[in-house]
Write a protein that holds these residues in place. Structure first.
Motif, PDB file in Angstrom:
ATOM      1  N   LYS A   1       4.157   9.405   5.509  1.00  4.15           N
ATOM      2  CA  LYS A   1       3.802   8.612   4.335  1.00  4.15           C
ATOM      3  C   LYS A   1       4.865   7.534   4.094  1.00  4.15           C
ATOM      4  O   LYS A   1       6.034   7.715   4.428  1.00  4.15           O
ATOM      5  CB  LYS A   1       3.697   9.504   3.089  1.00  4.15           C
ATOM      6  N   PRO A   2       4.475   6.426   3.469  1.00  2.23           N
ATOM      7  CA  PRO A   2       5.479   5.411   3.142  1.00  2.23           C
ATOM      8  C   PRO A   2       6.320   5.857   1.960  1.00  2.23           C
ATOM      9  O   PRO A   2       5.852   6.673   1.146  1.00  2.23           O
ATOM     10  CB  PRO A   2       4.602   4.199   2.779  1.00  2.23           C
TER      11      PRO A   2
ATOM     12  N   ALA B   1       0.798  -3.232   5.308  1.00  2.00           N
ATOM     13  CA  ALA B   1       0.460  -2.298   4.241  1.00  2.00           C
ATOM     14  C   ALA B   1      -0.576  -2.943   3.329  1.00  2.00           C
ATOM     15  O   ALA B   1      -0.642  -4.169   3.213  1.00  2.00           O
ATOM     16  CB  ALA B   1       1.705  -1.917   3.430  1.00  2.00           C
TER      17      ALA B   1
ATOM     18  N   VAL C   1      -2.895   6.591   1.369  1.00  2.00           N
ATOM     19  CA  VAL C   1      -2.186   5.759   2.347  1.00  2.00           C
ATOM     20  C   VAL C   1      -1.277   6.643   3.202  1.00  2.00           C
ATOM     21  O   VAL C   1      -0.528   7.472   2.678  1.00  2.00           O
ATOM     22  CB  VAL C   1      -1.342   4.664   1.662  1.00  2.00           C
TER      23      VAL C   1
ATOM     24  N   LEU D   1       0.490   6.655   7.607  1.00  5.14           N
ATOM     25  CA  LEU D   1       0.623   5.904   8.855  1.00  5.14           C
ATOM     26  C   LEU D   1      -0.621   6.154   9.698  1.00  5.14           C
ATOM     27  O   LEU D   1      -0.969   7.296   9.988  1.00  5.14           O
ATOM     28  CB  LEU D   1       1.881   6.340   9.618  1.00  5.14           C
TER      29      LEU D   1
ATOM     30  N   TRP E   1      -0.195   0.950   7.668  1.00  6.72           N
ATOM     31  CA  TRP E   1      -0.363   1.878   6.561  1.00  6.72           C
ATOM     32  C   TRP E   1      -1.792   1.716   6.056  1.00  6.72           C
ATOM     33  O   TRP E   1      -2.197   0.629   5.650  1.00  6.72           O
ATOM     34  CB  TRP E   1       0.630   1.561   5.439  1.00  6.72           C
TER      35      TRP E   1
END
Length: 342
Positions: free
Chosen positions: A149-150, A160, A204, A206, A234
């Motif tokens: 995850k971001p 993104a 969201v 990767l 993303w």
């Protein structure tokens, strides 16, 4: 690839591996990949933790690339993140982002064994092996990627969503359609349908961005490597699922909706076993429409690369011709969804 270039790659690889010496031989271009250029090489590594003889791949851009492809530096970092998450990815070994050696950025990774040929994998049972088990593995592997995850170090520049993942894609589609020299009314209409029917809930993670049959290697019925990360971003995890299940990536094996390999149930079961929870599988048909619109737009742009003279290629020309087939798929899929089917 000449001897001077091979020597430059070998020197960089030696430093990256902490080796005493690296010798590269048998460089030859690999088949497949209209957007990327891949060279197979044999590496003899002396000293360090990678001592021995290895099959490697040098990966760089083809003469004419697509605007939505990420650069080699980011592709390497996305692969590295996936590898470290335990995904079946050829180990990324050396990244050269400056262009000093080949005149353009490249990276080096291990070479996976087996075949990625989609016609073989969807038609030859002896190669694909237990199709249900392979579909299950594909689910498990992509769930490992979606666990990332971001924010993540090194991936801050990865594409993104500005808003929702769907809104980002719709913006991309409209810009790409506007850039085409000829109108594409079915794809314009499909893009509008996607906007009007955007899911209210999105997450969201990767995502691979091109997770499909043809972009993974199978050897003896066993998955050996997920390839081609130039569209990583993303996005919503369902985008990868919809892309894999879209009819345009079944290669004629429509009775096996997971990339022409197996049933959805096995894909979903593998994903849930790895992730610990399901995605909203009821939304997969929507994401299949998005995948079909996206691939049709990409196909039109690939065909235009040939027609414009930017890159003369029979493969690109034939890809452009396939857009009409995908447009029919878009109309058929949307009609089925609007009628209450899946």
């Amino acid at each position: 690839m000449d001897g001077t270039q091979l020597s430059g790659i070998a020197e960089g690889l030696k430093t990256a591996l902490g080796a005493e010496r690296v010798i590269l031989q048998d460089a030859s271009p690999l088949a497949g990949g209209a957007i990327q250029e891949n060279w197979g090489v044999t590496a003899t590594v002396e000293g360090g933790g990678h001592a021995g003889t290895h099959g490697l791949v040098v990966r760089t851009d083809a003469p004419s690339s697509l605007s939505m492809s990420i650069g080699k530096d980011l592709e390497f970092k996305a692969m590295r993140a996936a590898f470290e998450a335990g995904m079946m990815v050829p180990e990324p070994l050396y990244n050269e982002p400056t262009g000093r050696v080949l005149g353009k950025p490249f990276f080096v990774m291990r070479r996976a064994t087996g075949t990625a040929n989609p016609r073989t994998l969807t038609r030859d049972d002896a190669v694909a092996g237990d199709r249900g088990a392979l579909a299950n593995t594909l689910g498990r592997e992509i769930a490992k990627l979606h666990s990332i995850k971001p924010p993540q170090d090194g991936l801050a520049d990865l594409l993104a969503p500005n808003g929702t993942p769907v809104a980002r894609r719709i913006g991309e589609f409209r810009a790409l359609l506007d850039a085409l020299p000829d109108p594409a009314p079915v794809l314009e209409w499909g893009t509008r349908w996607l906007s009007l029917n955007e899911p209210s809930s999105q997450s969201v993670a990767l995502c691979h961005g091109d997770y499909r049959t043809g972009n993974y290697m199978v050897d003896g019925g066993v998955l050996t490597g997920v390839l081609d990360w130039e569209f990583a971003s993303w996005s919503d995890p369902l985008e990868d699922i919809g892309w894999l299940c879209a009819r345009c990536w079944r290669f004629g094996a429509d009775d096996r909706p997971v990339g022409g390999i197996g049933p959805r149930e096995d894909l979903y079961a593998g994903y849930e076993a790895e992730a610990g929870s399901p995605l909203n599988w009821d939304l997969v048909p929507y994401w299949e429409v998005l995948a079909t619109v996206r691939w049709a737009i990409i196909a039109r742009h690939q065909g235009q690369r040939h027609l414009s003279g930017a890159q003369s290629s029979l493969e690109l020309a034939l890809t452009g011709r396939k857009a009409a087939e995908m447009e029919l798929d878009v109309l058929t899929q949307i009609r089925r969804i609007d009628a209450g089917g899946a």
